[in-house]
Design a protein around this motif. Structure first.
Motif, PDB file in Angstrom:
ATOM      1  N   GLN A  21       0.819  -1.213   0.000  1.00 14.01           N
ATOM      2  CA  GLN A  21       0.000   0.000   0.000  1.00 14.01           C
ATOM      3  C   GLN A  21       0.851   1.260   0.000  1.00 14.01           C
ATOM      4  OE1 GLN A  21      -3.575   0.366   2.566  1.00 14.01           O
ATOM      5  NE2 GLN A  21      -2.813   2.406   3.073  1.00 14.01           N
ATOM      6  N   LEU A  22       0.748   2.006  -1.115  1.00 10.84           N
ATOM      7  CA  LEU A  22       1.482   3.269  -1.222  1.00 10.84           C
ATOM      8  C   LEU A  22       0.819   4.325  -0.344  1.00 10.84           C
ATOM      9  CD1 LEU A  22       2.051   3.408  -5.078  1.00 10.84           C
ATOM     10  CD2 LEU A  22       3.791   3.065  -3.315  1.00 10.84           C
ATOM     11  N   THR A  23      -0.490   4.393  -0.477  1.00  9.37           N
ATOM     12  CA  THR A  23      -1.309   5.274   0.333  1.00  9.37           C
ATOM     13  C   THR A  23      -2.740   4.808   0.134  1.00  9.37           C
ATOM     14  OG1 THR A  23      -1.963   7.576   0.755  1.00  9.37           O
ATOM     15  CG2 THR A  23      -1.539   6.988  -1.525  1.00  9.37           C
ATOM     16  N   GLY A  24      -3.692   5.520   0.665  1.00  5.55           N
ATOM     17  CA  GLY A  24      -5.087   5.129   0.463  1.00  5.55           C
ATOM     18  C   GLY A  24      -5.953   6.363   0.426  1.00  5.55           C
ATOM     19  N   VAL A  25      -7.055   6.277  -0.292  1.00  4.08           N
ATOM     20  CA  VAL A  25      -8.006   7.382  -0.321  1.00  4.08           C
ATOM     21  C   VAL A  25      -9.079   7.038   0.704  1.00  4.08           C
ATOM     22  CG1 VAL A  25      -9.644   8.671  -1.726  1.00  4.08           C
ATOM     23  CG2 VAL A  25      -7.539   7.789  -2.756  1.00  4.08           C
ATOM     24  N   THR A  26      -9.011   7.658   1.880  1.00  7.69           N
ATOM     25  CA  THR A  26      -9.923   7.235   2.942  1.00  7.69           C
ATOM     26  C   THR A  26     -11.028   8.262   3.173  1.00  7.69           C
ATOM     27  OG1 THR A  26      -8.715   8.261   4.762  1.00  7.69           O
ATOM     28  CG2 THR A  26      -7.998   6.077   4.086  1.00  7.69           C
ATOM     29  N   HIS A  27     -12.159   7.725   3.605  1.00  6.09           N
ATOM     30  CA  HIS A  27     -13.334   8.566   3.869  1.00  6.09           C
ATOM     31  C   HIS A  27     -13.356   8.931   5.348  1.00  6.09           C
ATOM     32  CE1 HIS A  27     -15.449   6.179   0.434  1.00  6.09           C
ATOM     33  NE2 HIS A  27     -14.286   6.659   0.083  1.00  6.09           N
ATOM     34  N   HIS A  70     -12.086  18.196   5.129  1.00  2.00           N
ATOM     35  CA  HIS A  70     -11.502  17.027   5.801  1.00  2.00           C
ATOM     36  C   HIS A  70     -12.351  15.776   5.655  1.00  2.00           C
ATOM     37  CE1 HIS A  70     -10.371  20.673   8.323  1.00  2.00           C
ATOM     38  NE2 HIS A  70      -9.293  20.388   7.606  1.00  2.00           N
ATOM     39  N   MET A  71     -13.099  15.675   4.570  1.00  2.00           N
ATOM     40  CA  MET A  71     -13.895  14.459   4.378  1.00  2.00           C
ATOM     41  C   MET A  71     -13.066  13.389   3.678  1.00  2.00           C
ATOM     42  SD  MET A  71     -17.752  15.255   3.286  1.00  2.00           S
ATOM     43  CE  MET A  71     -18.989  15.867   4.401  1.00  2.00           C
ATOM     44  N   ILE A  72     -12.031  13.826   3.002  1.00  5.20           N
ATOM     45  CA  ILE A  72     -11.150  12.902   2.282  1.00  5.20           C
ATOM     46  C   ILE A  72      -9.761  13.068   2.847  1.00  5.20           C
ATOM     47  CG2 ILE A  72     -10.092  12.431   0.037  1.00  5.20           C
ATOM     48  CD1 ILE A  72     -12.988  11.769   0.194  1.00  5.20           C
ATOM     49  N   LYS A  73      -9.133  11.954   3.123  1.00  4.34           N
ATOM     50  CA  LYS A  73      -7.787  12.033   3.661  1.00  4.34           C
ATOM     51  C   LYS A  73      -6.958  10.925   3.032  1.00  4.34           C
ATOM     52  CE  LYS A  73      -6.121  11.971   8.161  1.00  4.34           C
ATOM     53  NZ  LYS A  73      -6.458  11.818   9.588  1.00  4.34           N
ATOM     54  N   LEU A  74      -5.708  11.247   2.728  1.00  2.00           N
ATOM     55  CA  LEU A  74      -4.832  10.174   2.249  1.00  2.00           C
ATOM     56  C   LEU A  74      -4.314   9.399   3.452  1.00  2.00           C
ATOM     57  CD1 LEU A  74      -2.615  11.649  -0.619  1.00  2.00           C
ATOM     58  CD2 LEU A  74      -4.703  10.274  -0.762  1.00  2.00           C
ATOM     59  N   ILE A 101      -0.073  19.877  -4.083  1.00  2.00           N
ATOM     60  CA  ILE A 101      -1.344  19.815  -4.829  1.00  2.00           C
ATOM     61  C   ILE A 101      -2.504  19.712  -3.842  1.00  2.00           C
ATOM     62  CG2 ILE A 101      -2.653  18.566  -6.586  1.00  2.00           C
ATOM     63  CD1 ILE A 101      -0.213  19.604  -7.833  1.00  2.00           C
ATOM     64  N   GLU A 102      -2.288  18.897  -2.794  1.00  2.00           N
ATOM     65  CA  GLU A 102      -3.339  18.728  -1.792  1.00  2.00           C
ATOM     66  C   GLU A 102      -3.718  20.094  -1.205  1.00  2.00           C
ATOM     67  OE1 GLU A 102      -2.300  15.945   1.262  1.00  2.00           O
ATOM     68  OE2 GLU A 102      -4.316  15.933   2.120  1.00  2.00           O
ATOM     69  N   ALA A 103      -2.686  20.877  -0.888  1.00  2.00           N
ATOM     70  CA  ALA A 103      -2.944  22.209  -0.324  1.00  2.00           C
ATOM     71  C   ALA A 103      -3.685  23.076  -1.335  1.00  2.00           C
ATOM     72  CB  ALA A 103      -1.630  22.853   0.090  1.00  2.00           C
ATOM     73  N   ALA A 104      -3.272  22.968  -2.605  1.00  2.00           N
ATOM     74  CA  ALA A 104      -3.914  23.788  -3.641  1.00  2.00           C
ATOM     75  C   ALA A 104      -5.379  23.407  -3.797  1.00  2.00           C
ATOM     76  CB  ALA A 104      -3.172  23.628  -4.967  1.00  2.00           C
ATOM     77  N   ILE A 105      -5.658  22.087  -3.788  1.00  2.00           N
ATOM     78  CA  ILE A 105      -7.059  21.658  -3.897  1.00  2.00           C
ATOM     79  C   ILE A 105      -7.837  22.146  -2.677  1.00  2.00           C
ATOM     80  CG2 ILE A 105      -8.620  19.668  -3.948  1.00  2.00           C
ATOM     81  CD1 ILE A 105      -6.518  18.130  -5.502  1.00  2.00           C
ATOM     82  N   GLY A 106      -7.216  21.983  -1.500  1.00  2.00           N
ATOM     83  CA  GLY A 106      -7.877  22.395  -0.262  1.00  2.00           C
ATOM     84  C   GLY A 106      -8.192  23.885  -0.257  1.00  2.00           C
ATOM     85  N   ALA A 107      -7.302  24.665  -0.863  1.00  2.33           N
ATOM     86  CA  ALA A 107      -7.506  26.112  -0.865  1.00  2.33           C
ATOM     87  C   ALA A 107      -8.408  26.551  -2.012  1.00  2.33           C
ATOM     88  CB  ALA A 107      -6.147  26.819  -0.969  1.00  2.33           C
TER      89      ALA A 107
END
Lengths: 306, 359, 366
Positions: free
Chosen positions: C254-260, C290-294, C312-318
């Motif tokens: 597992q590299l990472t996960g898209v968690t709810h 904060h509904m989606i977290k890696l 990118i995460e920060a950019a999407i969040g903003a």
């Protein structure tokens, strides 16, 4: 070449639970007993195998426990359907319901457990051989066990006296009883064997193929195993071929999709079922084959007093 | 050793006592099981068997859920009595739902009073058509109808899936897999205010009554029963075996198809990827617990329905996991099936010294 | 609050929302904790869709200790039975009810009509009512980020996706993942296998192994079990988990996960209900909410990639970057979104094509 080897390995891996369960059911049916509880017995086998494997640390002990558990629950069916002569179809379905519930219940505390499952063989030198290495030596040990089981069932049914008696019981329990064979006891044994094989099939799923436990993880394979027995006209080698065909069709469908096929997946998912129906019709057409192989007393209760 | 001895004639006492014995034994098991899980057994039994039906709404739900079960089980019983083993009612139900739903969608918005009758006719035809496949393969190719009808369940589910994911998808539904909601004229009228009970119950009861007349009083029904009890004798008496197979399958298919329409035109009100929570399979058990007799089937379907509702109620009121419900249901069904043996047999003790019995 | 109206396109719904702008007062019940009910589509288990909702329920219950009691009913089939279960919850005094699967939409609406004073929240649907709110998460944002990781880590330039049914939610995820992957590795391709089931560990496993045998060295899934991650672990390739963190099933893979993550939302909306301020919302929350977290990164993911994803995460969040920013081309070369444009939510919610880089043709697309 390597992809071919991969395909063969994947097909065998997907077909193996069906081989186990269908061979067990075949023996049960050869004794004249139709046990539709395969799905439930597989689930119970799967959960018990998983629990034992995770608590003992030994997946092989788990496999043994799964077999035992499948056999034990099959005895509930045996008591109700054989001793108390309830309808076998209904009792089998009730066994499936019961097994689904029981497995979910005892497995509640184990859904979060991770185990080290039984891994495919990796024999130094042999498994690394080009082409044949993987094909011959790269399978899960339980896949080889399914070959052994196949050979054993084949030899038992057609080469042993006990197998002959079992088939006689399935063919005509009245005559077998008249000659002095304990019909009910033999049927108990056949159901027991079928239960153990279903348990083994479930154990393969939960400790080897996808080492995990979740409710309902057998996902309908028990029903397919039932179909396979008829598909195979009660012949062990055809069970083997049918199981791999079934595994293979699903796999071929996935392969086609991964390579970019655009046919709706639902059409492709229908294929194995339609194929079974067609083959069933083609094979059954020859009434002689059916009559020679189908146990004449299948599904009918037997009471010694007649 | 304990052995069973055939009674000279079926016991009237056990005809009634068997289900009570089975029920008592299940309750006894519950009394052991529930305390082990830290629940008061009386609360648990109350939650299972009383709570679901202590209101008009609950009774409505009980009847709503029992309707498809008794409908399908009656149809199946007609076949089972003739040794025609249709276990694919779930697929026939689905096809009935597809056919009836197709009519509802084609006549979407129509206010004609004929929409519902047309849906029922379409549902019956759909169910019969699906049952005709195993009937034809059995009579023409001798293919085992148990397996063919079972395989067709999967195919039916996939056909429905293709339709609701594709052609029949609600264009306003953001591509989600379900059809438009049916309009008023395609919905079964409600029977009791404040409940979901609809006139489908009357349809089911009428079919059960007709089934009773057919099975117990009609000559064809008698012929089918003979074909089931003594195939060889039936053959010599000139009862056509293919005809028996066809009738057995088609009656089962028609009833299941009808039940499918009852679901989509009743509590669901549209076509979805799944139109039945397994009624077609549950009805097989209902048929046997009801001893293949329409009157028994009515009681069995009510019991089965109560078990479903009880499971939900036990989750809600006692936080019992849904897994316990399956276990409890399975146990009761085993006991019900097993206890019926005492109608035809009685227990005889032989050589009491060896009292280890398989029962 | 930081949320967007998901389906502004529907005028009818806008009307419904406008009329519902006034808060629906909770019944002035005698003092005591508020009863909150949850309806789950599957058993809770240890990973997957329902499991994440149940974590959220527990978090909410802990955060509002003493003020609420919660109850759930699991394994409720979508269809005729759902309505009864929801009604039973309402009838037994639950003042707020969460129905957590798409198939509960119409039953929820029906029951809500009979219980105007009970608050309902339905996950992933699109119908609202004066006492029914809807909520969902922008899973595709996480998919895009995970795609970046996959694009950096793949050596074969082939990724594999085990998917259930071709509904927009799933297609959106495939496309977002693929776009994320190709944003850093234009040579990477995506292979998809549809298994026609939300849950079947055996089939999921077989599909994953098929993809791996066809060269995929990063696999992900939109199905409900841990089988795909386990298959990757067994075959020595990488995986990106979905719904839940599945690292314990594939510590190397597992590299990472898209968690709810639902807990924060549940706490917020239930708090509003407890205080009598609840209004039916139409929430489509993402990283920002904060509904989606890696899930935590695998040790094998280099720091440079983590930084890249973090930016990118920060950019999407903003709100400065959207995964579907034009040009978006489908995989037959047709332009679906002009350069510089950002896809609107209504179009996104109906997505029925594969983007460039996904092999094959979307089944059942018109």
């Amino acid at each position: 070449m390597d992809t071919v080897a991969q395909l063969v390995i994947l097909t065998l891996a997907a077909g193996t639970p069906l081989v186990f369960a269908a061979l067990g059911e075949l023996v049960t049916e050869k004794a004249g007993v139709l046990n539709l509880g395969v799905e439930g017995m597989m689930l119970v086998g799967a959960v018990v195998a998983f629990i034992v494997a995770s608590t003992s640390g030994s997946p092989w002990l788990g496999v043994a426990a799964g077999m035992a558990a499948g056999a034990v629950v099959s005895m509930i069916f045996a008591v109700v359907a054989l001793s108390l002569m309830a309808n076998q179809v209904a009792t089998g379905l009730a066994l499936s319901l019961f097994g689904i519930g029981l497995s979910a219940f005892v497995g509640l505390d184990f859904v979060s457990v991770v185990i080290e499952g039984i891994k495919p063989l990796a024999i130094r030198g042999l498994s690394d051989l080009p082409v044949v290495g993987q094909l011959l030596f790269g399978h899960n040990p339980l896949v080889y066990l399914s070959f052994v089981l196949f050979a054993a069932v084949q030899a038992f049914l057609y080469r042993s006296r006990a197998g002959l008696v079992l088939r006689a019981v399935g063919e005509s329990p009245q005559s077998a009883h008249a000659i002095g064979y304990p019909v009910i006891a033999i049927r108990y044994a056949a159901v027991f064997f079928g239960g153990a094989c279903s348990g083994l099939a479930g154990a393969y799923l939960s400790v080897a193929y996808t080492p995990l436990w979740v409710e309902g993880m057998v996902a309908g394979r028990g029903w397919i195993a039932l179909a396979l027995v008829v598909f195979a006209t009660w012949k062990p080698w055809r069970v083997l071929a049918g199981a791999y065909l079934f595994g293979g069709v699903t796999l071929a469908q996935f392969q086609a999709q991964a390579s970019g096929s655009a046919i709706p997946a639902q059409y492709l998912s229908m294929l194995p079922y339609l194929a079974t129906i067609v083959v069933l019709a083609v094979i059954s057409r020859d009434t002689v084959t059916i009559r020679l192989n189908a146990p004449a007393s299948l599904g009918k209760p037997f009471h010694p007093a007649g | 050793m304990i052995r069973l001895e055939a009674r000279p004639e079926p016991s009237r006492t056990f005809r009634w006592a068997s289900p009570l014995i089975a029920f008592g034994l299940t309750i006894a098991i519950g009394m052991v099981l529930f305390p082990l899980m830290g629940k008061n057994p009386f609360d648990a039994l109350h939650a299972f068997f009383i709570k679901p039906v202590d209101s008009a709404y609950g009774v409505g739900e009980l009847l709503l859920k029992a309707s498809p079960l008794m409908l399908i089980a009656t149809g199946l019983a007609a076949g089972y009595r003739a040794n025609v083993w249709n276990i694919g009612a779930e697929g026939q139900l689905t096809l009935g739902g597809i056919a009836g739903g197709g009519v509802a969608l084609a006549l979407h918005g129509s206010t004609s009073p004929f929409v519902l009758p047309l849906m029922f006719v379409a549902g019956i035809i759909g169910g019969m058509a699906w049952a005709a496949i195993p009937a034809w393969l059995r009579t023409r190719f001798n293919a085992n109808e148990i397996l063919v009808s079972l395989m067709l369940v999967y195919v039916a589910t996939l056909i429905l899936s293709i339709l609701v994911h594709g052609a029949w998808r609600d264009p306003e539904g953001f591509n989600f897999p379900q059809s438009k909601m049916f309009t008023e004229s395609a919905i079964l009228p409600n029977l009791l205010p404040e409940t979901r009970l609809n006139v489908g119950l009357f349809v089911a009861l009428a079919v059960v009554a007709a089934g009773w007349v057919f099975m117990e009083k009609s000559f064809t029904g008698y012929q089918m029963r003979v074909a089931g009890l003594a195939p060889a004798a039936a053959h010599y008496a000139g009862i056509s075996s293919p005809r028996t197979v066809w009738l057995g399958m088609l009656i089962g298919g028609a009833c299941a198809g009808l039940a499918g329409v009852g679901e989509i035109a009743g509590p669901i009100g549209q076509l979805q990827a799944s139109v039945s929570p397994g009624y077609g399979f549950a009805a097989i058990i209902v048929a046997f617990v009801g001893r293949l007799n329409p009157v028994g089937i009515v009681f069995a379907s009510l019991l089965m329905s109560l078990l479903y509702l009880g499971g939900e109620s036990a989750q809600l009121n006692l936080a019992l996991p849904s897994a316990v419900t399956g276990l409890f249901q399975g146990t009761l069904l085993f006991f019900l099936l097993a206890a019926d043996v005492f109608i035809h047999y009685r227990i005889r003790l032989r050589r009491a010294a060896r009292s280890t019995a398989p029962a | 609050m930081p949320s967007m109206n998901r389906r502004t396109a529907l005028a009818t719904m806008a009307g419904a929302l406008a009329s519902a702008a006034l808060p629906v007062r909770a019944q002035s019940k005698a003092a005591g904790p508020m009863k909150v009910g949850y309806v789950y589509v599957s058993p809770i288990g240890d990973a997957g869709w329902t499991y994440q909702h149940d974590i959220g329920r527990k978090q909410m219950e802990a955060a509002l200790a003493g003020k609420v009691t919660t109850k759930y009913i699991e394994s409720v089939p979508e269809g005729a039975d759902a309505e009864r279960v929801i009604r039973e919850l309402a009838q037994s005094g639950h003042q707020m009810i969460f129905t957590t699967s798409f198939g509960y939409m119409n039953p929820t609406i029906k029951v809500a009509q009979s219980f105007p004073k009970v608050h309902f929240e339905h996950a992933t649907g699109y119908k609202t009512a004066p006492n029914v709110g809807i909520y969902n998460a922008r899973f595709y944002e996480g998919r895009y980020l995970a795609g970046i990781v996959a694009g950096r880590m793949t050596k074969t330039n082939v990724a594999g996706y085990v998917a259930a049914f071709p509904i927009p939610e799933v297609v959106m995820g495939i496309n977002a993942f693929t776009r994320g992957m190709r944003s850093v590795n234009p040579k990477a391709e995506m292979k998809v296998v549809w298994i026609s089931s939300w849950f079947d560990p055996g089939k999921e496993r077989t599909a994953a192994e098929t993809l791996i045998s066809q060269g995929a060295d990063v696999v992900t899934h939109h199905t409900d079990s841990t089988a795909v991650v386990q298959a990757a672990e067994a075959k020595g390739v990488y995986a990106v988990s979905y719904h839940s963190d599945m690292s314990k099933y594939g510590p190397k893979a597992q590299l990472t996960g898209v968690t709810h993550v639902w807990g924060e939302y549940y706490t917020k909306t239930v708090t509003a209900a407890v205080e009598g301020k609840w209004k039916p919302g139409s929430i489509w929350g993402g990283i920002k909410d904060h509904m989606i977290k890696l899930a935590p990164f695998n040790a094998a993911v280099p720091a440079s990639v983590r930084d890249e994803v973090g930016k990118i995460e920060a950019a999407i969040g903003a709100g400065k970057f959207h995964p579907f920013t034009g040009p978006v081309k489908d995989n037959e070369g047709k332009e679906r979104l002009a350069s510089g444009k950002v896809i609107d939510d209504a179009t996104l919610g109906k997505m029925d094509y594969y983007v460039e880089g996904v092999q094959g043709k979307l089944p059942a697309s018109k």
